[in-house]
Write a protein that holds these residues in place. Sequence first.
Motif, PDB file in Angstrom:
ATOM      1  N   GLU A 186      -4.515  -5.144   1.787  1.00 44.66           N
ATOM      2  CA  GLU A 186      -5.802  -4.497   1.467  1.00 44.66           C
ATOM      3  C   GLU A 186      -6.686  -5.803   1.630  1.00 44.66           C
ATOM      4  O   GLU A 186      -7.660  -5.916   0.823  1.00 44.66           O
ATOM      5  CB  GLU A 186      -5.705  -4.039  -0.071  1.00 44.66           C
ATOM      6  N   SER A 230       0.705  -1.120  -0.075  1.00 46.35           N
ATOM      7  CA  SER A 230      -0.027  -0.111   0.057  1.00 46.35           C
ATOM      8  C   SER A 230       0.816   1.313  -0.083  1.00 46.35           C
ATOM      9  O   SER A 230       0.470   2.355  -0.473  1.00 46.35           O
ATOM     10  CB  SER A 230      -0.899   0.049   1.188  1.00 46.35           C
ATOM     11  N   GLU A 234      -9.743   1.432   1.816  1.00 44.58           N
ATOM     12  CA  GLU A 234      -9.289   2.359   0.598  1.00 44.58           C
ATOM     13  C   GLU A 234      -9.972   3.847   0.564  1.00 44.58           C
ATOM     14  O   GLU A 234      -9.169   4.674   0.212  1.00 44.58           O
ATOM     15  CB  GLU A 234      -9.610   1.678  -0.836  1.00 44.58           C
ATOM     16  N   TYR A 263      -4.614  -3.413  -7.008  1.00 46.07           N
ATOM     17  CA  TYR A 263      -5.447  -4.149  -5.794  1.00 46.07           C
ATOM     18  C   TYR A 263      -7.006  -3.922  -6.129  1.00 46.07           C
ATOM     19  O   TYR A 263      -7.570  -4.066  -5.231  1.00 46.07           O
ATOM     20  CB  TYR A 263      -4.886  -3.532  -4.492  1.00 46.07           C
TER      21      TYR A 263
END
Lengths: 567, 318
Positions: free
Chosen positions: A512, A4, A550, B79
Amino acid sequence: MTHSSNNTAIDDSDRRSPDYPLPDWRQYLRFSQDHKVIGVQYMVTTFLFFLIGGLLAMLIRGELITPELNLVDRPLYNALFTLHGTVMIFLWIIPFNAGLANYLVPLMLGAKDMAFPLLNAIAFWIIPPAGILLMSSFFLPNGPAQTGWWSYPPISLQFPAGQPINGQLFWIVSLILLGISSIMGAVNFLTTIVWFRAPGMTFFRMPILVWSVLSAQLLQLINLPSLTGALILLMFDLSFGTNIFKPREGGDPILYQHLFWFYSHPAVYIMALPAFGIFAEVLPAFARNPLFGYRSLAIASLGIALVSIFVWAHHMFASATPDWMRIMFVVTSMLVAVPTGVKAFGWTATIWRGKLHLDTPMLFAMGGAAMFLFGGITGVMLASNSFDLHVNNTYFVVGHFHYIVFNTITMAIFAAIYFWFPKITGRMYTEGWGKLHFWLTFVGANLTFFPMHPLGLQGMVRRVASYPPEYQDWNVIASLGGFLLGVSILPFIANMIGSVLDGPRATNNPWEATGLEWTTTSPPPRENFAEIPQVIFPPYNYGNPRAYGEEPLTQTGEEVSNDENDE
Amino acid sequence: MPQLLEYILLTVFIAGLIFVSHWLGQQAYTWMPAQATAEAQRVDDLFSFLVAIGAFILLGLVGMMLYSVLFFRAKPDDYSEGHPARGSAKLEILWTVAPVLLVAWIAFQNINIYEQLNILGLQQIVQLPFGMAPATAAIAPPQQSPETAQTTPKPAAETVQVIAKQWNWLFRYPNGVTAQELHLPVNESTRLDLKAEDVLHGFYIPEFRLRQDAVPGRNIALVVTPIREGKYRLQDAEFSGTYFALMQADVYVESRPAYEQWLTTVAQQPQAFRNTATLEQQHPPQTLFKTSWYPGSSDPASIAASFADSFKPKDDRS
């Protein structure tokens, strides 16, 4: 490797762990009531026993590399396979799974701790003395128990007459203690799962890992007393002169087999269900797909547990069991294939059309799932009693269950360790070493356990220290594979130790992934969450970026309906 | 057009799967030892069937996983979601019902073959001690009608007592001869009365495809019908202690005249008894690690005594 960090433009500083020092290592040596500390205590302790069990296995494979005896003598060989089996089942897989569940279940449910923290700590602290007691039997004048992890009477009662302190007794006492520990754990897990779910965490929002822990712990509670009872009776026969299982004195040795397998077959599912749960957590995270068929997988966990209560006599097709019993247990044993089939199809569909990231946890999970298919198929073969009568107690059976306990469950355990390592330690492991570990393990596991199938088909009986020379070729391959497995653990240990000490800091959610455990810091604070989380999403909500942070979570975030998105 | 291509690829994949799994099913016969009984043929048929079905499922699912690994890879930093499907009622019902039908089919095949094994003689006669009722109905005593239909157990021409004792097999023949070799006339049914003297033992001859435990205090019998002459190995297959691996015996399947001849010869000139466990105890092999642990109840003197006892012709057909 933090994904990330270079991933999005969104400011994720709020998701990064504050740079506070790692927890004091000395707390892991103390009697702590924190489920996270206890979880780590379980996992590290059982890993040490895994190393011991593995060492015993390599001595076994070392002996079997040649047909003749040349490494160990027969009593020692018999002690080796007895303790190898006992350690791997009762001191590695079952308590490791308990440790992992200890760490994760409260986090996944949004709870502060387990329901009974003191009981939790006691359950753990029974394990080290029980394990040490078992291993200490190597120093007894006649060595440890030498009658296999089944310890069927009357052979298990033959141990040195006139010696009240003997290896068999140590084995029995150790297993009774470990059983008590497991029953304590089961009570704790069931209570926690039923009563300690955060607001909004309905049963059908629980991760599959929690479902599988629930199912496995139900089995512990229902079936384990049978084994503990059988062991107490065996101890009475061994040490106090009763005749419960002694055929010459009017006892019934087959009764022990029933009591033993009434627990010890479900024990396979007690070990396997958490592994299935791990697959269900890891596969969606690295395929970026929601888990396919969540509800059917949740119910399949309970289904496996339910059916597995009624399959024990398939271990006794060659014992003196009547025909009707053989046929009945053929049918029930085959039924287990249905819920496990549902799971395997669900995993495959989860990966299908995903966006796969082949990080170490994913490699272990996919490798484990694929090898599980092989072990499951040979399992259905063994459930066919006509065929089983040929391979019963041969290496075919040994190969089959090692495809389950090592190639599936231990692979799943490694997947879990890599997957939750950042959460538990607050550090990242080294990806390259992880991949090396995977490939060594994958190749070693197949080299070790595949050759056992042809050996069994050809009639090589298990538990023999010497064997006819025509079986040597496959045995050499299996032994070399076994030594490779021994080597494969080294990069893992190096990676774990090195990364705990000096790995890069992990973010809160490096993969994630969805799930409440990823919403808190890495490692989580003492009470897990800054405030009790409110669950507003269905599980495995991949495709909804808010589910894994997110985008900032808002209470207005609507729940995505559980619609059927048929393609 | 791409849809059509997908269907063609899928068809080719399934056709390939069927071909490969059928081939593996045929290969399965070669993975087994020689077929020395009529039962062996049936067991191998079942195994071949299981291998074919198992290979189809294994290769199908692993094929899908490998395809995913090859073609559904994400870019390193991507992702984002794959596809949003959370399930499909149709598909989930299908893959619940399909395994039910499949295992029902397998169980049916298995039970069918097991029934045939029964007819051919695998029916064991379990007799509980202490006057309890038998656990299964004992098979009818050997009837003398030679060509009974295949629905009843074949009459056994001979009865041989199989005595398992740590760590030797002993065989007592109808004429009172006791030997360490099992001789069986080919193409005839022989009833084997399994007796364990001390602990559990397993009667197992891989070429016969059957295995049965002998339990102390219980009379368990099976009927075997070898169809192939040759020398085989009987191996104890239920762990019986320190010298378990040495508990083997030679099995000879031979023609009726050869069998009779052997019986007469042994009756006149008993074989010398060879106790491999005691021999090994007297001359232990050189091993790297040595223990002085109790090797089980096989001190040479008591073994020798019990053997002398065993070989006295005695009538213990109680």
